[in-house]
Design a protein around this motif. Structure first.
Motif, PDB file in Angstrom:
ATOM      1  N   GLY A 161       0.895  -1.272  -0.090  1.00 17.96           N
ATOM      2  CA  GLY A 161       0.039  -0.033   0.050  1.00 17.96           C
ATOM      3  C   GLY A 161       0.945   1.230   0.063  1.00 17.96           C
ATOM      4  N   THR A 162       0.462   2.375  -0.618  1.00 16.52           N
ATOM      5  CA  THR A 162       1.186   3.542  -0.544  1.00 16.52           C
ATOM      6  C   THR A 162       0.482   4.619   0.182  1.00 16.52           C
ATOM      7  OG1 THR A 162       1.685   2.716  -3.050  1.00 16.52           O
ATOM      8  CG2 THR A 162       2.214   5.326  -2.456  1.00 16.52           C
ATOM      9  N   VAL A 163       1.547   5.344   0.828  1.00 17.79           N
ATOM     10  CA  VAL A 163       1.082   6.483   1.573  1.00 17.79           C
ATOM     11  C   VAL A 163       1.520   7.620   0.672  1.00 17.79           C
ATOM     12  CG1 VAL A 163       1.443   7.798   3.589  1.00 17.79           C
ATOM     13  CG2 VAL A 163       1.180   5.154   3.684  1.00 17.79           C
ATOM     14  N   THR A 164       0.557   8.420   0.274  1.00 15.95           N
ATOM     15  CA  THR A 164       0.929   9.722  -0.623  1.00 15.95           C
ATOM     16  C   THR A 164       1.112  10.861   0.375  1.00 15.95           C
ATOM     17  OG1 THR A 164      -0.286   8.779  -2.266  1.00 15.95           O
ATOM     18  CG2 THR A 164       0.338  11.147  -2.348  1.00 15.95           C
ATOM     19  N   VAL A 165       2.059  11.634   0.567  1.00 12.74           N
ATOM     20  CA  VAL A 165       2.489  12.800   1.143  1.00 12.74           C
ATOM     21  C   VAL A 165       2.114  14.001   0.526  1.00 12.74           C
ATOM     22  CG1 VAL A 165       4.038  14.140   2.655  1.00 12.74           C
ATOM     23  CG2 VAL A 165       4.136  11.496   2.573  1.00 12.74           C
ATOM     24  N   LEU A 166       1.078  14.712   0.893  1.00 11.74           N
ATOM     25  CA  LEU A 166       0.407  15.969   0.100  1.00 11.74           C
ATOM     26  C   LEU A 166       1.499  17.201   1.016  1.00 11.74           C
ATOM     27  CD1 LEU A 166      -3.241  15.040   0.274  1.00 11.74           C
ATOM     28  CD2 LEU A 166      -1.548  14.849  -1.691  1.00 11.74           C
ATOM     29  N   PRO A 167       1.793  18.128   0.028  1.00 14.68           N
ATOM     30  CA  PRO A 167       2.188  19.379   0.459  1.00 14.68           C
ATOM     31  C   PRO A 167       1.072  19.919   1.522  1.00 14.68           C
ATOM     32  CG  PRO A 167       1.771  19.695  -1.646  1.00 14.68           C
ATOM     33  CD  PRO A 167       1.484  18.389  -1.534  1.00 14.68           C
ATOM     34  N   ASN A 168       1.863  20.771   2.405  1.00 19.79           N
ATOM     35  CA  ASN A 168       1.151  21.349   3.360  1.00 19.79           C
ATOM     36  C   ASN A 168       0.322  22.835   2.603  1.00 19.79           C
ATOM     37  OD1 ASN A 168       1.407  20.183   5.772  1.00 19.79           O
ATOM     38  ND2 ASN A 168       3.163  21.303   6.137  1.00 19.79           N
ATOM     39  N   PRO A 169      -0.809  23.064   2.859  1.00 20.14           N
ATOM     40  CA  PRO A 169      -1.763  24.028   2.101  1.00 20.14           C
ATOM     41  C   PRO A 169      -0.976  25.417   2.303  1.00 20.14           C
ATOM     42  CG  PRO A 169      -3.085  23.265   3.631  1.00 20.14           C
ATOM     43  CD  PRO A 169      -1.770  22.358   3.929  1.00 20.14           C
ATOM     44  N   MET A 170      -1.026  26.141   1.133  1.00 16.52           N
ATOM     45  CA  MET A 170      -0.393  27.586   1.173  1.00 16.52           C
ATOM     46  C   MET A 170      -1.462  28.345   1.559  1.00 16.52           C
ATOM     47  SD  MET A 170       2.774  27.206   0.555  1.00 16.52           S
ATOM     48  CE  MET A 170       3.355  28.767   0.505  1.00 16.52           C
ATOM     49  N   CYS A 171      -1.186  29.210   2.449  1.00 18.05           N
ATOM     50  CA  CYS A 171      -2.219  30.283   2.930  1.00 18.05           C
ATOM     51  C   CYS A 171      -1.616  31.560   2.541  1.00 18.05           C
ATOM     52  CB  CYS A 171      -2.537  30.144   4.336  1.00 18.05           C
ATOM     53  SG  CYS A 171      -3.693  31.146   5.033  1.00 18.05           S
ATOM     54  N   SER A 172      -2.607  32.577   2.118  1.00 20.61           N
ATOM     55  CA  SER A 172      -1.937  34.089   1.838  1.00 20.61           C
ATOM     56  C   SER A 172      -3.115  34.798   2.263  1.00 20.61           C
ATOM     57  CB  SER A 172      -1.615  34.183   0.440  1.00 20.61           C
ATOM     58  OG  SER A 172      -2.940  34.120  -0.470  1.00 20.61           O
ATOM     59  N   ILE A 173      -3.084  36.111   2.868  1.00 19.17           N
ATOM     60  CA  ILE A 173      -3.938  37.103   3.057  1.00 19.17           C
ATOM     61  C   ILE A 173      -3.580  38.358   2.633  1.00 19.17           C
ATOM     62  CG2 ILE A 173      -4.941  38.467   5.251  1.00 19.17           C
ATOM     63  CD1 ILE A 173      -3.927  36.092   7.032  1.00 19.17           C
ATOM     64  N   ALA A 174      -4.816  38.926   1.804  1.00 21.14           N
ATOM     65  CA  ALA A 174      -4.763  39.815   1.132  1.00 21.14           C
ATOM     66  C   ALA A 174      -5.257  41.283   1.656  1.00 21.14           C
ATOM     67  CB  ALA A 174      -5.340  39.880  -0.338  1.00 21.14           C
ATOM     68  N   GLY A 175      -4.798  42.084   1.542  1.00 21.53           N
ATOM     69  CA  GLY A 175      -5.229  43.643   2.187  1.00 21.53           C
ATOM     70  C   GLY A 175      -4.037  44.480   2.787  1.00 21.53           C
ATOM     71  N   PRO A 176      -4.203  45.520   3.357  1.00 22.95           N
ATOM     72  CA  PRO A 176      -3.361  46.224   3.916  1.00 22.95           C
ATOM     73  C   PRO A 176      -2.196  45.753   5.016  1.00 22.95           C
ATOM     74  CG  PRO A 176      -5.437  47.142   4.670  1.00 22.95           C
ATOM     75  CD  PRO A 176      -5.759  46.022   3.632  1.00 22.95           C
ATOM     76  N   ASP A 177      -1.109  45.996   4.933  1.00 17.71           N
ATOM     77  CA  ASP A 177      -0.270  45.287   5.964  1.00 17.71           C
ATOM     78  C   ASP A 177      -0.497  45.967   7.295  1.00 17.71           C
ATOM     79  OD1 ASP A 177       1.140  44.176   4.003  1.00 17.71           O
ATOM     80  OD2 ASP A 177       2.764  45.716   3.808  1.00 17.71           O
ATOM     81  N   SER A 178      -1.210  47.096   7.485  1.00 18.39           N
ATOM     82  CA  SER A 178      -1.623  47.481   8.928  1.00 18.39           C
ATOM     83  C   SER A 178      -2.875  48.037   9.009  1.00 18.39           C
ATOM     84  CB  SER A 178      -0.607  48.549   9.422  1.00 18.39           C
ATOM     85  OG  SER A 178      -0.477  49.656   8.644  1.00 18.39           O
ATOM     86  N   VAL A 179      -3.585  48.065  10.213  1.00 16.86           N
ATOM     87  CA  VAL A 179      -4.788  48.683  10.247  1.00 16.86           C
ATOM     88  C   VAL A 179      -4.661  49.409  11.682  1.00 16.86           C
ATOM     89  CG1 VAL A 179      -7.056  48.102  10.864  1.00 16.86           C
ATOM     90  CG2 VAL A 179      -5.941  46.619   9.268  1.00 16.86           C
ATOM     91  N   CYS A 180      -5.345  50.635  11.722  1.00 14.02           N
ATOM     92  CA  CYS A 180      -5.093  51.507  12.585  1.00 14.02           C
ATOM     93  C   CYS A 180      -6.451  51.114  13.613  1.00 14.02           C
ATOM     94  CB  CYS A 180      -5.312  53.109  12.347  1.00 14.02           C
ATOM     95  SG  CYS A 180      -3.996  53.253  11.245  1.00 14.02           S
ATOM     96  N   PRO A 181      -6.432  51.344  14.786  1.00 13.31           N
ATOM     97  CA  PRO A 181      -7.479  50.970  15.891  1.00 13.31           C
ATOM     98  C   PRO A 181      -8.791  52.217  15.290  1.00 13.31           C
ATOM     99  CG  PRO A 181      -5.309  51.500  16.944  1.00 13.31           C
ATOM    100  CD  PRO A 181      -5.373  51.799  15.564  1.00 13.31           C
ATOM    101  N   GLY A 182      -9.741  51.578  15.345  1.00 14.94           N
ATOM    102  CA  GLY A 182     -10.941  52.406  15.088  1.00 14.94           C
ATOM    103  C   GLY A 182     -11.389  52.424  13.658  1.00 14.94           C
ATOM    104  N   SER A 183     -10.567  51.910  12.723  1.00  8.78           N
ATOM    105  CA  SER A 183     -10.756  52.182  11.233  1.00  8.78           C
ATOM    106  C   SER A 183     -11.159  50.849  10.683  1.00  8.78           C
ATOM    107  CB  SER A 183      -9.479  52.665  10.668  1.00  8.78           C
ATOM    108  OG  SER A 183      -8.360  51.420  10.463  1.00  8.78           O
ATOM    109  N   ILE A 184     -11.853  50.773   9.718  1.00 11.53           N
ATOM    110  CA  ILE A 184     -12.313  49.756   8.859  1.00 11.53           C
ATOM    111  C   ILE A 184     -11.903  49.709   7.557  1.00 11.53           C
ATOM    112  CG2 ILE A 184     -14.708  49.003   7.885  1.00 11.53           C
ATOM    113  CD1 ILE A 184     -16.156  50.390  10.204  1.00 11.53           C
ATOM    114  N   ASN A 185     -11.118  48.596   7.308  1.00  7.81           N
ATOM    115  CA  ASN A 185     -10.663  48.526   5.879  1.00  7.81           C
ATOM    116  C   ASN A 185     -11.340  47.229   5.163  1.00  7.81           C
ATOM    117  OD1 ASN A 185      -8.511  50.268   6.600  1.00  7.81           O
ATOM    118  ND2 ASN A 185      -7.098  48.791   7.085  1.00  7.81           N
ATOM    119  N   THR A 186     -11.501  47.389   4.045  1.00  3.06           N
ATOM    120  CA  THR A 186     -12.286  46.419   3.115  1.00  3.06           C
ATOM    121  C   THR A 186     -11.467  45.952   2.206  1.00  3.06           C
ATOM    122  OG1 THR A 186     -13.605  48.016   2.031  1.00  3.06           O
ATOM    123  CG2 THR A 186     -14.532  47.188   3.900  1.00  3.06           C
TER     124      THR A 186
END
Length: 186
Positions: A161-186
């Protein structure tokens, strides 16, 4: 005048009375003596068995097929002929299957050897050295594992029997690098 003829000895076959299916090179010996001729054959169906040596010798080689057979020997000394039979039981080999599975890098998987023929009890030997029906493995790359199963009659089957090793999923987050308190970014 009377001419004396030599008596013919009793017909006797010696050799294994059982074997695993498709065993090669089973050796059978028949009655031996001076001026005796031999003729080996199968009585009835050979069930795939074949001779692997000449059939006119005191000893004969048989390759087993997938079912029982009856070996027949006829011995002759001049005009006298006697025959004898030897039934041979052929045991099925274990048919072994092992599940295939997939894991992510760093994960583990359980492989199970399933046996669909043969005679209990079964013994297991994995290429990892494990001797159980189930093993848990954690390969770092896709790997095939093999297991040899021996049944209660000494017959052997192999599965993998074969055990296939899958790569870990890649995760990416899009949006501004920083958010100020009290602001809403969309």
């Amino acid at each position: 005048s009377l001419k004396a003829t030599a008596a013919i000895p009793p017909c006797i076959i010696t050799g294994p009375g059982s074997a695993c299916e498709e065993t090669q090179g089973l050796v059978y010996s028949g009655t031996q003596g001076t001026d005796i001729t031999h003729s080996w054959s199968f009585a009835g169906s050979a069930n795939g068995a074949t001779f692997c040596s000449p059939t006119n010798q005191p000893t004969v080689c048989v390759n087993a097929g997938t079912g029982n057979f009856v070996l027949q020997l006829s011995i002759s000394n001049g005009p006298m002929t006697v025959s004898c039979l030897m039934p041979v039981t052929i045991y099925p080999k274990p048919v072994v299957s092992v599940n295939d599975t997939s894991i992510c890098i760093g994960g583990s998987a359980t492989l199970t050897a399933s046996v669909s023929s043969g005679t209990e009890p079964f013994s297991y030997l994995w290429d990892t050295g494990d001797t159980t029906q189930k093993i848990t493995v954690s390969p770092s790359s896709t790997t095939t594992y093999s297991v040899t199963v021996v049944d209660g009659n000494g017959c052997t089957g192999i599965g993998s029997g074969t055990v296939t090793v899958l790569p870990n999923p890649m995760c990416s987050i899009a949006g501004p690098d920083s958010v100020c308190p009290g602001s809403i970014n969309t």
